[in-house]
Write a protein that holds these residues in place. Structure first.
Motif, PDB file in Angstrom:
ATOM      1  N   THR A  43       0.815  -1.436  -0.393  1.00  0.00           N
ATOM      2  CA  THR A  43       0.720   0.092  -0.137  1.00  0.00           C
ATOM      3  C   THR A  43       1.033   0.991   0.229  1.00  0.00           C
ATOM      4  OG1 THR A  43       0.024  -0.044   2.354  1.00  0.00           O
ATOM      5  CG2 THR A  43      -2.037  -1.299   0.851  1.00  0.00           C
ATOM      6  N   ILE A  44       2.026   1.131   0.570  1.00  0.00           N
ATOM      7  CA  ILE A  44       2.910   2.251   0.746  1.00  0.00           C
ATOM      8  C   ILE A  44       4.059   2.497  -0.449  1.00  0.00           C
ATOM      9  CG2 ILE A  44       4.735   3.640   2.274  1.00  0.00           C
ATOM     10  CD1 ILE A  44       4.610   2.102   4.563  1.00  0.00           C
ATOM     11  N   SER A  45       3.816   1.022  -1.067  1.00  0.00           N
ATOM     12  CA  SER A  45       4.959   1.843  -2.951  1.00  0.00           C
ATOM     13  C   SER A  45       3.199   2.652  -3.978  1.00  0.00           C
ATOM     14  CB  SER A  45       5.188   0.147  -3.225  1.00  0.00           C
ATOM     15  OG  SER A  45       3.824  -0.709  -3.136  1.00  0.00           O
ATOM     16  N   GLY A  46       2.097   1.809  -3.770  1.00  0.00           N
ATOM     17  CA  GLY A  46       1.177   2.045  -3.937  1.00  0.00           C
ATOM     18  C   GLY A  46       1.135   3.746  -3.776  1.00  0.00           C
ATOM     19  N   ALA A  47       0.431   4.645  -2.497  1.00  0.00           N
ATOM     20  CA  ALA A  47       0.886   5.647  -2.023  1.00  0.00           C
ATOM     21  C   ALA A  47       1.624   6.558  -3.036  1.00  0.00           C
ATOM     22  CB  ALA A  47       0.465   5.767  -0.959  1.00  0.00           C
TER      23      ALA A  47
ATOM     24  N   LEU B 149      -2.713   4.405 -15.870  1.00  0.00           N
ATOM     25  CA  LEU B 149      -3.468   2.675 -15.739  1.00  0.00           C
ATOM     26  C   LEU B 149      -2.624   1.659 -16.883  1.00  0.00           C
ATOM     27  CD1 LEU B 149      -6.650   2.964 -16.956  1.00  0.00           C
ATOM     28  CD2 LEU B 149      -6.347   1.941 -15.177  1.00  0.00           C
ATOM     29  N   LEU B 150      -1.331   2.042 -18.038  1.00  0.00           N
ATOM     30  CA  LEU B 150      -0.778   1.166 -18.757  1.00  0.00           C
ATOM     31  C   LEU B 150       1.041   0.837 -17.393  1.00  0.00           C
ATOM     32  CD1 LEU B 150      -0.334   3.514 -21.871  1.00  0.00           C
ATOM     33  CD2 LEU B 150      -0.669   1.308 -21.825  1.00  0.00           C
ATOM     34  N   VAL B 151       0.891   2.029 -16.672  1.00  0.00           N
ATOM     35  CA  VAL B 151       2.064   2.445 -15.601  1.00  0.00           C
ATOM     36  C   VAL B 151       1.486   0.693 -14.511  1.00  0.00           C
ATOM     37  CG1 VAL B 151       3.334   3.033 -13.341  1.00  0.00           C
ATOM     38  CG2 VAL B 151       3.145   4.147 -15.724  1.00  0.00           C
TER      39      VAL B 151
ATOM     40  N   GLY C 266      -1.270   0.990  -6.913  1.00  0.00           N
ATOM     41  CA  GLY C 266      -2.005   2.337  -6.777  1.00  0.00           C
ATOM     42  C   GLY C 266      -2.272   3.176  -7.626  1.00  0.00           C
ATOM     43  N   ALA C 267      -0.845   2.741  -8.583  1.00  0.00           N
ATOM     44  CA  ALA C 267      -1.423   4.124  -9.995  1.00  0.00           C
ATOM     45  C   ALA C 267      -2.753   3.257 -10.850  1.00  0.00           C
ATOM     46  CB  ALA C 267      -0.222   3.266 -11.529  1.00  0.00           C
TER      47      ALA C 267
END
Length: 377
Positions: free
Chosen positions: A237-241, A256-258, A294-295
């Motif tokens: 979740t932190i890497s997502g943020a 979205l591609l990333v 996250g992306a």
């Protein structure tokens, strides 16, 4: 929003302790998790548009009261039945809160609203899982202290809400909205179909982490520290943020591609780590997959939500969250029931493969649409 999602992940590091104390099975564990998500889903279907008609403040206040009650039930829980009751009530409260809070933030700022709607759940889940793990490891009252702290936070927020202004004018017709429905404005439906595979992949992965990751780490690597479960959720979740922060000014389709690319790559690394029994590689894969999580979430929200008019926002937000939470709970529940027959590692391999395939399908669809758009020009 941060506190509601922190409360949603706070029980994750405690599941193993609950199992040791009360002796319930992995199937019951995923049922406890799924009850939260299914009650959230049902509430979104019925009450997701409520704040469009009654106003944001009263709906948020009711959600805070329900969350306070759920914290009290967690604190007094003595068996699985109490956990199920607390999680059900928590799901209802979170559903009412997220659609109303999400719409209120869009009312306030249509540029920053989608960013906060994307990033707050990520940081909230990390805070709840990692904070609870640390409290269990280093503080007294391992089964209650996290809930006591969250209880205090929700009480303070309920009081502070009295000072917050309303952001939408109440309007008649609320009873017509109480029929279970997924309302997506016509102008947003094509975009929803475009982003749905990536969203399903991302939230299915999140559901697996919040329900089974601590047990998986023990089964695959032999690591028994309570901190590992919280660290796994936090890595995701932190890497997502962080990915949301880095991509917030990029085009939504770029995000979205990333997201699709990193989801597929990260889950592949996680599956490799599980089968080799390498704890460090699992966390590395969780970070990569978290970037994709996250992306994908940010890109989907930024494409969808600006398409809704003011009194359609809570309805579209609730529909999007309902589909997300369906992906969040149902696959994890199926995985929990499969463990008895396949084992945890084999179940993880199947589950992860499906997530990778979904992410690749979404990636292919985005690339195809971009190519067709370039040809049209």
């Amino acid at each position: 929003m941060l506190c509601f999602f922190a409360a949603s992940s706070a029980p994750t590091p405690l599941y193993h302790l609950y199992q040791q104390t009360w002796g319930f099975s992995p199937v019951q564990l995923t049922v406890i998790f799924a009850v939260y998500a299914l009650s959230l889903l049902a509430t979104l279907l019925i009450f997701g548009s409520l704040s469009d008609f009654l106003g944001r403040r009263p709906v948020i206040f009711v959600s805070l009261l329900l969350e306070i009650l759920s914290m009290l039930i967690f604190i007094g829980a003595s068996d699985v039945t109490w956990l199920v009751a607390a999680r059900m009530l928590q799901g209802i409260a979170t559903a009412i809160a997220t659609s109303a809070l999400g719409a209120a933030m869009l009312d306030t700022d249509q540029n920053q609203g989608p960013l906060i709607n994307s990033i707050a759940p990520m940081f909230g889940m990390a805070l709840g899982a990692l904070g609870t793990s640390a409290l269990v490891e280093y503080a007294p009252m391992p089964l209650t202290l996290a809930y006591l702290l969250l209880l205090a936070a929700f009480v303070l927020q309920a009081l502070y809400l009295l000072r917050v202004g309303e952001t939408v004018t109440p309007q008649p017709g609320v009873l017509k909205t109480l029929r279970p429905t997924l309302y997506v404005p016509p102008q947003a439906r094509g975009t929803l179909l475009l982003v749905l595979p990536a969203d399903i992949a991302a939230w299915a992965l999140g559901g697996f982490f919040l329900s089974l990751a601590p047990s998986l780490l023990t089964a695959a690597t032999g690591a028994t520290s309570v901190l590992n479960g919280g660290l796994a959720v936090a890595a995701l979740t932190i890497s997502g943020a962080i990915s949301i922060m880095n991509l917030r000014l990029r085009a939504p389709r770029r995000a979205l591609l990333v997201g699709c690319s990193f989801l597929a790559a990260g889950v592949s690394v996680i599956l490799t780590a599980v089968n080799l029994g390498w704890l460090w590689l699992f966390f590395a894969g969780a970070v990569v997959a978290g970037i994709g999580f996250g992306a994908s979430f940010l890109g989907a929200l930024r494409l969808l939500l600006p398409l809704a008019h003011a009194h359609q926002r809570a309805g579209l937000m609730s529909a999007f969250l309902a589909l997300s939470y369906l992906a969040f709970c149902v696959p994890a529940l199926v995985a929990g029931m499969s463990i008895k027959h396949l084992g945890l590692v084999s179940t993880t391999n199947v589950y992860g493969t499906v997530v990778v395939v979904l992410a690749l399908l979404a990636l292919g669809g985005l690339l195809l649409q971009r190519r067709e758009g370039a040809r049209a020009v």
